[in-house]
Scaffold this motif. Structure first.
Motif, PDB file in Angstrom:
ATOM      1  N   ASP A  18       0.920  -1.116   0.054  1.00 27.19           N
ATOM      2  CA  ASP A  18      -0.162  -0.080  -0.106  1.00 27.19           C
ATOM      3  C   ASP A  18       0.987   1.434  -0.095  1.00 27.19           C
ATOM      4  OD1 ASP A  18       1.012   0.609   2.601  1.00 27.19           O
ATOM      5  OD2 ASP A  18      -0.915  -0.554   3.286  1.00 27.19           O
ATOM      6  N   LYS A  51     -10.294  10.861  -0.495  1.00 25.63           N
ATOM      7  CA  LYS A  51      -9.140  11.475  -1.005  1.00 25.63           C
ATOM      8  C   LYS A  51      -9.265  11.712  -2.535  1.00 25.63           C
ATOM      9  CE  LYS A  51      -4.304  11.756  -0.980  1.00 25.63           C
ATOM     10  NZ  LYS A  51      -2.920  10.964  -0.552  1.00 25.63           N
ATOM     11  N   ASP A  73     -12.282   5.723   0.509  1.00 21.54           N
ATOM     12  CA  ASP A  73     -11.335   4.865   1.249  1.00 21.54           C
ATOM     13  C   ASP A  73     -12.228   3.964   1.781  1.00 21.54           C
ATOM     14  OD1 ASP A  73      -8.577   5.907   0.633  1.00 21.54           O
ATOM     15  OD2 ASP A  73      -8.975   7.491   2.071  1.00 21.54           O
ATOM     16  N   ASP A 110     -10.219   3.309  -3.535  1.00 17.09           N
ATOM     17  CA  ASP A 110      -9.154   2.886  -3.204  1.00 17.09           C
ATOM     18  C   ASP A 110      -8.991   1.713  -2.405  1.00 17.09           C
ATOM     19  OD1 ASP A 110      -6.566   2.630  -3.053  1.00 17.09           O
ATOM     20  OD2 ASP A 110      -6.157   4.518  -1.867  1.00 17.09           O
TER      21      ASP A 110
END
Length: 316
Positions: A38, A130, A135, A176
């Motif tokens: 990540d 973001k 997320d 994400d």
């Protein structure tokens, strides 16, 4: 003079086989393979490698970070009608697949009836974003989650037309998801706009169909199977839910929804039968409490189903 072997040894000590070192005069050039990491882990590794490579005589450290493009598989969990335990199956399948070694994320694509936040014990949490990309929310079971239930006020109806619902699904799928290699999609029941958008735009690797044993549920399950087959999406298999009830007081077994209907339908349709999930008070209470049975190391109901799905993915 720079001791290139000392530089290589220092870098290998912190990066293993992920880093390749070359020396150009007094400059050290390093290529880092960040596949599967990540962003936070990737940045940390780069900083550690830079420090390790700063040996006597090295005037500059140049680092290039590369990563192979990962292939993320989508598994659709679907049913032709509501009330057959599809969401419970999806949650437990995701957890069991994670325990079997897959890096799994869970998308609650049941836009109008999201239940995964409760099943996964993260009610009241909200995802962050973001650059307008969501997320996923971590869960206690190692399976990150995104659900419309995390984005709207609890108890409020989502009165959206098809295009709006399909757009919301897109935001969930295109979040994400980091290093996840598998997304389990808990679809709404039926064969409407959300399912069509998912099939046409996101092309799941395969679909798991959930049905109870009775004839009415199987009629609708066949419609769901037909939708995926017409779209060219393979059917991984059929799961028979609420398959038999054992009285916790007297131990007598009964079949309020019938028995074996889904297995017979799978045989008739020429698709795999993945297994049965019994109608038990323990599964219901555990699900309501946000402790899915698949998280139990002794689970023998969902792990065999997940093992077949994982094996199927391994053949792709």
């Amino acid at each position: 003079m720079i001791d290139i072997e000392a530089v290589k040894a220092a870098v290998a000590a912190v990066a293993g086989k992920r880093a390749t070192v070359r020396l150009e005069g007094t400059r050290a050039g390093i290529i880092i393979d960040a596949t599967g990491l990540d962003p936070q882990a990737r940045d940390a590794l780069e900083a550690t490698v830079r420090m390790a490579a700063t040996q006597p005589g090295v005037s500059e450290v140049r680092i290039a970070v590369t990563a192979e493009r990962s292939t993320r598989r989508l598994i659709a969990v679907a049913s032709g009608k509501g009330g057959v335990g599809k969401s419970t199956l999806a949650a437990n399948l995701a957890i069991a697949m994670s325990r079997a070694g897959r890096r799994v994320g869970l998308v609650d694509a049941d836009i109008y009836g999201p239940s995964q936040p409760r099943l996964m014990n993260v009610e009241g949490t909200r995802p962050t974003a973001k650059d307008k990309v969501l997320d996923p929310v971590p869960t206690p079971y190692g399976v990150p989650l995104l659900s419309m239930g995390q984005l709207v006020e609890p108890g409020k109806a989502i009165a959206w037309r098809g295009p709006m619902a399909a757009g919301a699904l897109g935001q969930l799928v295109e979040a994400d998801w980091g290093v996840t290699d598998t997304l389990v999609l808990d679809l709404p029941p039926g064969t409407g706009d959300v399912q069509l958008t998912m099939v046409q735009k996101y092309r799941p690797a395969g679909a798991v169909i959930v049905s109870t044993p009775q004839d009415l549920a199987l009629i609708d399950a066949r419609r769901a199977i037909d939708l995926f087959e017409k779209a060219g999406i393979p059917i991984i298999g059929l799961v028979e839910n609420m398959a038999g009830y054992i009285c916790p007081h007297c131990g007598e077994a009964s079949d309020p929804f019938g028995n074996g209907g889904a297995e017979a339908a799978a045989r008739e349709l020429g698709i795999p039968f993945l297994g049965r999930v019994p109608l038990t008070i323990s599964i219901r209470t555990a699900s309501d409490a946000g402790t899915p049975p698949a998280s139990d190391p002794n689970d023998m109901i969902f792990m065999p189903i997940a093992a077949q799905v994982v094996a199927w993915l391994g053949k792709l």
